[in-house]
Design an enzyme around this catalytic site. Structure first.
Site, PDB file in Angstrom:
ATOM      1  N   ASP A 277      -0.502   1.686  -2.348  1.00  0.00           N
ATOM      2  CA  ASP A 277      -1.427   0.901  -1.840  1.00  0.00           C
ATOM      3  C   ASP A 277      -1.982  -0.122  -2.750  1.00  0.00           C
ATOM      4  OD1 ASP A 277      -2.899  -0.364   0.384  1.00  0.00           O
ATOM      5  OD2 ASP A 277      -3.925   1.379   0.649  1.00  0.00           O
TER       6      ASP A 277
ATOM      7  N   ASN B 134      -4.335   6.659   4.608  1.00  0.00           N
ATOM      8  CA  ASN B 134      -4.830   6.364   3.078  1.00  0.00           C
ATOM      9  C   ASN B 134      -5.339   7.612   2.388  1.00  0.00           C
ATOM     10  OD1 ASN B 134      -4.938   3.299   2.790  1.00  0.00           O
ATOM     11  ND2 ASN B 134      -5.959   3.600   4.729  1.00  0.00           N
TER      12      ASN B 134
ATOM     13  N   GLU C 122      -0.091  -7.593   2.336  1.00  0.00           N
ATOM     14  CA  GLU C 122      -1.298  -7.383   2.927  1.00  0.00           C
ATOM     15  C   GLU C 122      -2.158  -8.506   3.161  1.00  0.00           C
ATOM     16  OE1 GLU C 122      -3.854  -4.726   0.599  1.00  0.00           O
ATOM     17  OE2 GLU C 122      -2.796  -2.933   1.467  1.00  0.00           O
TER      18      GLU C 122
ATOM     19  N   GLU D  41      -0.356   6.318   2.306  1.00  0.00           N
ATOM     20  CA  GLU D  41      -0.532   5.083   1.214  1.00  0.00           C
ATOM     21  C   GLU D  41      -1.518   5.785  -0.118  1.00  0.00           C
ATOM     22  OE1 GLU D  41      -2.151   1.801   2.949  1.00  0.00           O
ATOM     23  OE2 GLU D  41      -0.721   1.640   4.599  1.00  0.00           O
TER      24      GLU D  41
HETATM   25  O1    G Z   1      -5.511  -1.855   1.073  1.00  0.00           O
HETATM   26  P1    G Z   1      -5.567  -1.414   2.457  1.00  0.00           P
HETATM   27  O2    G Z   1      -4.234  -1.168   3.010  1.00  0.00           O
HETATM   28  O3    G Z   1      -6.471  -0.158   2.889  1.00  0.00           O
HETATM   29  O4    G Z   1      -6.434  -2.545   3.133  1.00  0.00           O
HETATM   30  C1    G Z   1      -6.629  -2.711   4.558  1.00  0.00           C
HETATM   31  C2    G Z   1      -8.047  -3.327   4.432  1.00  0.00           C
HETATM   32  O5    G Z   1      -7.881  -4.689   4.599  1.00  0.00           O
HETATM   33  C3    G Z   1      -8.641  -3.042   5.995  1.00  0.00           C
HETATM   34  O6    G Z   1     -10.071  -2.950   5.666  1.00  0.00           O
HETATM   35  C4    G Z   1      -8.500  -4.165   6.898  1.00  0.00           C
HETATM   36  O7    G Z   1      -9.565  -4.524   7.679  1.00  0.00           O
HETATM   37  C5    G Z   1      -8.482  -5.302   5.631  1.00  0.00           C
HETATM   38  N1    G Z   1      -7.727  -6.598   6.106  1.00  0.00           N
HETATM   39  C6    G Z   1      -6.608  -6.342   6.748  1.00  0.00           C
HETATM   40  N2    G Z   1      -5.991  -7.536   7.046  1.00  0.00           N
HETATM   41  C7    G Z   1      -6.639  -8.349   6.558  1.00  0.00           C
HETATM   42  C8    G Z   1      -6.824  -9.913   6.657  1.00  0.00           C
HETATM   43  O8    G Z   1      -5.489 -10.576   7.035  1.00  0.00           O
HETATM   44  N3    G Z   1      -7.652 -10.610   5.929  1.00  0.00           N
HETATM   45  C9    G Z   1      -8.672  -9.829   5.489  1.00  0.00           C
HETATM   46  N4    G Z   1      -9.666 -10.699   4.673  1.00  0.00           N
HETATM   47  N5    G Z   1      -8.940  -8.511   5.491  1.00  0.00           N
HETATM   48  C10   G Z   1      -7.878  -7.801   5.788  1.00  0.00           C
HETATM   49 MN    MN Z   2      -4.217   1.166   2.943  1.00  0.00          MN
END
Ligand code: G
Ligand code: MN
Length: 254
Positions: free
Chosen positions: A156, A94, A213, A126
């Site tokens: 992102d 990131n 995501e 990202e």
């Molecule tokens: O936007 P970014 O790619 O940085 O997001 C990653 C974040 O999203 C991480 O902090 C991760 O722990 C959280 N995350 C990843 N998968 C899931 C999910 O299935 N559910 C939830 N609620 N959060 C998630």
């Molecule tokens: Mn990310």
């Protein structure tokens, strides 16, 4: 990280007996479930050993306008590149567009990647688009310089930023990550369904790949598969895990 407060908090935490840890959350092929990449995420280890969100650091970073966790060439980023150098998947890091505003980020990244022996074609940056990009022309120049190193650039939290479509128009982007905000209410929420459908179609028409995501259940996965979304990240497949846990996974026969 340009904000001195966030940088100081980060430096202190690094000094403080390795209280910051990196976890890695896999990204999977939506169809086959195969792991294709891992995203490095910063976490804080509390005194009782529990691992939590690194809120002090991220809040400080957010105050400065950049929601992301890493400085381009911080100790932690170096650690991620070094740990991942021999992994059989891509590494996502990131990065805040704020980090593009000072010095020569292309040169910094080139020397970092060389010193970590990481194959640049396995690296994806990202770029969070939630923070406002002050100097889009400079950002664009930096992005082109960075891409020449062989890394991929993804946006992102796509769709939540100030000017998502302008970014897609002008920036040399290889992929987008659809924000969990749009994925969470699927498949019932018709507004989100329409937005996700349109964004995936748009990305494909532009030759850009898509990760959804925060995919947490089978119904969401099936909705996304119908739209030919190629990559998935979320608790349905995997939570963020330590480097040790990930390496154990790589050693298991699939
Ligand atoms: O936007 P970014 O790619 O940085 O997001 C990653 C974040 O999203 C991480 O902090 C991760 O722990 C959280 N995350 C990843 N998968 C899931 C999910 O299935 N559910 C939830 N609620 N959060 C998630
Ligand atoms: Mn990310």
């Amino acid at each position: 990280m340009n904000d001195p407060i966030a940088q100081a908090a980060l430096d202190r935490a690094i000094d403080d007996d390795h209280r910051l840890v990196l976890l890695y959350q896999p990204i999977h092929d939506a169809r086959t479930g195969e792991m294709r990449a891992v995203e490095a995420l910063l976490r804080q280890r509390r005194e009782d050993g529990e691992i939590r969100e690194a809120s002090i650091i991220t809040e400080a970073a957010e105050e400065s306008g950049g929601a992301e966790l890493f400085a381009l060439d911080s100790v932690l980023v170096r650690r991620a590149y070094t740990e991942a150098a021999h992994w059989p998947v891509r590494l996502h890091i990131n990065l805040s567009p704020r980090e593009f505003e000072q010095g020569d980020p292309g040169a910094r990244l080139a020397s970092l990647l060389t010193s970590c022996n990481v194959d640049t074609s396995k690296v994806t940056l990202e770029i969070t688009e939630t923070s406002y990009i002050e100097d889009p022309e400079r950002t664009m120049r930096v992005m082109h310089a960075i891409k020449e190193l062989g890394v991929e650039l993804w946006l992102d939290d796509f769709g939540t930023g100030h000017s998502s479509l302008t970014h897609l128009q002008h920036f040399p982007v290889d992929g987008i990550k659809l924000s969990g905000e749009f994925i969470r209410p699927l498949p019932e929420d018709e507004r989100c369904a329409a937005i996700v459908r349109a964004l995936i179609r748009l990305a494909h028409d532009l030759g850009v790949r898509v990760v959804a995501e925060e995919v947490e259940n089978q119904a969401q996965l099936e909705f996304l598969l119908d739209l030919r979304c190629e990559w998935i990240q979320g608790f349905l497949f995997d939570r963020p895990m330590t480097a040790e846990a990930l390496e154990k996974r790589f050693r298991q026969p699939s």
